[in-house]
Scaffold this motif. Structure first.
Motif, PDB file in Angstrom:
ATOM      1  N   HIS A 272       0.724  -1.016  -0.054  1.00  0.00           N
ATOM      2  CA  HIS A 272       0.148   0.081   0.118  1.00  0.00           C
ATOM      3  C   HIS A 272       0.867   1.300  -0.018  1.00  0.00           C
ATOM      4  O   HIS A 272       0.553   2.352  -0.727  1.00  0.00           O
ATOM      5  CB  HIS A 272      -1.003   0.041   1.361  1.00  0.00           C
ATOM      6  CG  HIS A 272      -1.885  -1.126   1.386  1.00  0.00           C
ATOM      7  ND1 HIS A 272      -2.201  -1.640   0.276  1.00  0.00           N
ATOM      8  CD2 HIS A 272      -2.659  -1.710   2.196  1.00  0.00           C
ATOM      9  CE1 HIS A 272      -3.133  -2.581   0.615  1.00  0.00           C
ATOM     10  NE2 HIS A 272      -3.349  -2.453   1.730  1.00  0.00           N
ATOM     11  N   LEU A 275       2.061   2.040  -3.398  1.00  0.00           N
ATOM     12  CA  LEU A 275       1.147   2.647  -4.088  1.00  0.00           C
ATOM     13  C   LEU A 275       0.853   4.192  -3.822  1.00  0.00           C
ATOM     14  O   LEU A 275       0.764   5.117  -4.871  1.00  0.00           O
ATOM     15  CB  LEU A 275      -0.033   1.959  -3.867  1.00  0.00           C
ATOM     16  CG  LEU A 275      -1.290   2.507  -4.703  1.00  0.00           C
ATOM     17  CD1 LEU A 275      -1.395   2.650  -6.181  1.00  0.00           C
ATOM     18  CD2 LEU A 275      -2.732   1.911  -4.396  1.00  0.00           C
ATOM     19  N   SER A 278       3.936   6.270  -5.247  1.00  0.00           N
ATOM     20  CA  SER A 278       3.603   6.476  -6.748  1.00  0.00           C
ATOM     21  C   SER A 278       2.668   7.642  -6.890  1.00  0.00           C
ATOM     22  O   SER A 278       2.604   8.406  -7.812  1.00  0.00           O
ATOM     23  CB  SER A 278       3.292   5.227  -7.366  1.00  0.00           C
ATOM     24  OG  SER A 278       1.919   4.896  -7.039  1.00  0.00           O
ATOM     25  N   CYS A 316       2.157   4.107 -11.220  1.00  0.00           N
ATOM     26  CA  CYS A 316       0.847   4.013 -10.416  1.00  0.00           C
ATOM     27  C   CYS A 316       0.031   2.904 -10.936  1.00  0.00           C
ATOM     28  O   CYS A 316      -0.837   2.142 -10.197  1.00  0.00           O
ATOM     29  CB  CYS A 316       0.239   5.389 -10.478  1.00  0.00           C
ATOM     30  SG  CYS A 316      -1.290   5.772  -9.441  1.00  0.00           S
ATOM     31  N   TRP A 319       1.097  -0.475  -9.774  1.00  0.00           N
ATOM     32  CA  TRP A 319       0.942  -0.917  -8.374  1.00  0.00           C
ATOM     33  C   TRP A 319      -0.753  -1.140  -8.238  1.00  0.00           C
ATOM     34  O   TRP A 319      -1.137  -1.902  -7.229  1.00  0.00           O
ATOM     35  CB  TRP A 319       1.213   0.239  -7.483  1.00  0.00           C
ATOM     36  CG  TRP A 319       2.748   0.419  -7.357  1.00  0.00           C
ATOM     37  CD1 TRP A 319       3.791   1.181  -7.647  1.00  0.00           C
ATOM     38  CD2 TRP A 319       3.503  -0.826  -6.316  1.00  0.00           C
ATOM     39  NE1 TRP A 319       5.330   0.715  -7.290  1.00  0.00           N
ATOM     40  CE2 TRP A 319       4.905  -0.307  -6.442  1.00  0.00           C
ATOM     41  CE3 TRP A 319       3.230  -1.742  -5.785  1.00  0.00           C
ATOM     42  CZ2 TRP A 319       5.804  -1.124  -5.746  1.00  0.00           C
ATOM     43  CZ3 TRP A 319       4.224  -2.535  -5.199  1.00  0.00           C
ATOM     44  CH2 TRP A 319       5.532  -2.368  -5.332  1.00  0.00           C
ATOM     45  N   MET A 320      -1.344  -0.396  -8.933  1.00  0.00           N
ATOM     46  CA  MET A 320      -2.826  -0.893  -8.867  1.00  0.00           C
ATOM     47  C   MET A 320      -3.109  -2.234  -9.353  1.00  0.00           C
ATOM     48  O   MET A 320      -3.754  -3.006  -8.659  1.00  0.00           O
ATOM     49  CB  MET A 320      -3.605   0.081 -10.138  1.00  0.00           C
ATOM     50  CG  MET A 320      -3.823   1.534  -9.419  1.00  0.00           C
ATOM     51  SD  MET A 320      -4.817   2.506 -10.773  1.00  0.00           S
ATOM     52  CE  MET A 320      -4.490   4.150 -10.416  1.00  0.00           C
ATOM     53  N   GLU A 323      -1.896  -4.510  -6.565  1.00  0.00           N
ATOM     54  CA  GLU A 323      -2.780  -4.444  -5.500  1.00  0.00           C
ATOM     55  C   GLU A 323      -4.036  -5.363  -5.920  1.00  0.00           C
ATOM     56  O   GLU A 323      -4.293  -6.269  -5.130  1.00  0.00           O
ATOM     57  CB  GLU A 323      -3.299  -2.782  -5.347  1.00  0.00           C
ATOM     58  CG  GLU A 323      -2.597  -1.892  -4.721  1.00  0.00           C
ATOM     59  CD  GLU A 323      -2.402  -2.350  -3.015  1.00  0.00           C
ATOM     60  OE1 GLU A 323      -3.060  -3.286  -2.500  1.00  0.00           O
ATOM     61  OE2 GLU A 323      -2.132  -1.570  -2.588  1.00  0.00           O
ATOM     62  N   LEU A 454      -8.591   1.417  -6.835  1.00  0.00           N
ATOM     63  CA  LEU A 454      -7.360   0.942  -7.827  1.00  0.00           C
ATOM     64  C   LEU A 454      -7.690   0.912  -9.345  1.00  0.00           C
ATOM     65  O   LEU A 454      -6.913   0.402 -10.036  1.00  0.00           O
ATOM     66  CB  LEU A 454      -6.571  -0.128  -7.338  1.00  0.00           C
ATOM     67  CG  LEU A 454      -6.308  -0.055  -5.779  1.00  0.00           C
ATOM     68  CD1 LEU A 454      -5.734  -1.066  -5.149  1.00  0.00           C
ATOM     69  CD2 LEU A 454      -5.413   1.021  -5.519  1.00  0.00           C
TER      70      LEU A 454
END
Length: 512
Positions: A272, A275, A278, A316, A319-320, A323, A454
């Protein structure tokens, strides 16, 4: 000249410079009885003439201009002003072209050479001698150049005006005046550049280039995206400024809270935080982007910021997706999963992957980054010509389509699939264990909030057309500028839930 064109087909790209310089040298040193010399092939047309040190300016126009109603005066190419030394005829361009030289053109040369000077104009109706731009095409395939004997002409206080016309309206296209800059490319003898040139559009079918030097000029043309209504620019800018500022503060606060309690962090929390980092980088780069894209500033700084902004967005989005993948592992493996150096491997993917792509683009061709013009439209939806705003961003539509829209679409689609699957799993869990109903509902809300934030808000980018354009502009700007703030709210809710569970567990142990 015919032999030159035939030789160009078989010689390497590096020989183009020698061919063109050879043509220039022969024209500048040519001796001819009259005041002008005209040579013509299928793709190259040249015009050479003599100038004296009493030069007061010159206007050259192609014969096709006679067919354009809004152009006044003139017959043939060399229709000069009353104060110009010669009336010239020459270029038979299929579309109108015009060049206007100021009196200052010969001033520096005459200080050193008092004798007669030569001025040549060369028109290429084929771009084979020049490197093609990857994100646009040359208007009418015309490259129009001029050279003066006895030195280079640059830094003119009064610009050289070069006009290009098209037989149709250029509305819906982004047009940019460029000149050929030798030595600006590692893979060719030069590259297109906008330095020292200003673009104007007096009419929908005309492009006027005002440049402070002599070289080869052209107009790069590319299909414009849907224009943003001019009256919405101010509110959208305000929403972006406020939303991104709030997200920056929220992301910083979240990271600081995490660092304060880092001893209690696990792999999920560390994912997290990456994220959040980013998102922080993305918002900072986005706020700086319009500032460095202002006319006096664009250059290496704008290219660097555009690359940083692209890197932050790709990170970004990555990292979404991470997740979503991590959520799948947690629910699919029933919280029983171990991967050696899991977070380190995810960091290599989340930060290293986008970094490799951006560095590769910079190494191949750095011109994919730079000032990107966003066209504006009036209240009737018509393009307002060159009224626009600019940001430092990706300039190549192919890179934008593949590495921005394509990657963002795949990320959103993946997270939507994970969301649907996670809700189905939790629904089954709630149906089987009725006693855990409230907890299952809480899990559903948590998964919904996390995965929507996300992924699903980015799907709004694919609705920027027709009746969806205006709602999409406001919804996309609002949700994604406040994205960091929404993540902060989710972080706080998860932390409160964790503390509540710990208190409940401690109370239960005390009772027993």
């Amino acid at each position: 000249m015919e032999r030159m064109e035939m030789a160009a087909r078989s010689r390497s790209l590096t020989s183009f410079a020698e061919l063109i310089h050879g043509l220039e040298s022969r024209l500048l040193n040519a001796s001819f009885g009259g005041h002008n010399l005209t040579l013509r092939t299928h793709t190259i047309q040249t015009l050479a003439f003599k100038l004296g040190c009493n030069f007061t300016g010159l206007s050259l126009r192609s014969a096709a201009l006679e067919q354009v109603p809004h152009v006044r005066g003139g017959q043939g190419l060399g229709v000069a002003r009353a104060s110009t030394p010669e009336i010239l005829r020459g270029l038979k361009a299929q579309v109108p072209l015009a060049m206007q030289f100021p009196a200052e053109l010969t001033r520096d040369a005459c200080r050193v050479h008092s004798r007669e000077l030569s001025l040549i104009c060369i028109c290429f109706s084929n771009t084979r001698f020049f490197q093609k731009d990857i994100n646009s095409s040359v208007l009418n395939n015309y490259v129009l150049g001029a050279q003066l004997s006895h030195g280079q002409v640059s830094n003119l206080s009064e610009p050289v005006n070069i006009s290009f016309w098209h037989n149709q309206s250029l509305e819906g296209y982004t047009v940019t005046c460029v000149f050929w800059k030798e030595g600006a490319s590692k893979h060719h003898w030069g590259a297109w550049s906008t330095e020292g040139c200003r673009t104007e559009q007096p009419s929908p079918s005309q492009v006027l280039c005002r440049c402070n030097h002599l070289t080869y000029f052209a107009v790069l043309m590319q299909l414009s995206p849907a224009p943003v209504p001019a009256e919405l620019l101010a509110p959208l800018t305000y929403i972006s400024l406020v939303g991104c500022s709030i997200s920056i503060v929220a992301a910083l606060l979240t990271i600081l809270l995490h660092l304060h309690a880092r001893k209690q962090s696990d792999s999920i929390t560390r994912i997290h935080m990456n994220l959040h980092a980013s998102v922080l980088l993305l918002n900072v780069a986005f706020l700086l982007s319009p500032v460095l894209a202002l006319p006096p500033v664009p250059g290496p700084a704008c290219v660097a910021l555009a690359a940083t902004l692209h890197y932050a967005l790709l990170s970004c989005l990555t990292w979404m997706a991470i997740e979503g993948f991590n959520l799948y592992l947690l629910l699919g493996r029933v919280y029983n999963i171990y991967i050696r150096r899991y977070v380190l491997k995810l960091c290599a993917l989340g930060w290293g992957g986008p970094g490799f792509l951006v560095l590769l683009l910079l190494a191949v061709k750095s011109s994919v980054y730079g000032p990107h013009r966003i066209p504006l439209s009036d209240s009737q939806g018509n393009s307002t010509g060159f009224q626009s705003t600019s940001i430092c961003w990706v300039r190549d539509p192919w890179v934008h389509g593949v590495l921005v829209m394509g990657f963002g679409g795949l990320t959103s689609l993946f997270n939507l699939v994970v969301l649907a699957w996670a809700l189905r799993v939790l629904h089954r869990l709630r149906a089987r264990e009725k006693a855990l109903g409230p907890r299952a509902c809480w899990d559903t809300v948590t998964v919904l909030g996390l995965t929507v934030l996300l992924g699903t808000t980015w799907t709004l980018a694919f609705f920027s057309f027709g009746v969806f354009l205006l709602p999409q502009l406001f919804l996309f700007t609002t949700f994604n500028s406040l994205y960091g703030f929404f993540l902060f709210l989710w972080f706080c809710s998860q932390r409160c839930r964790s503390e509540a569970e710990m208190e409940a567990s401690s109370s239960s142990q005390m009772v027993h």
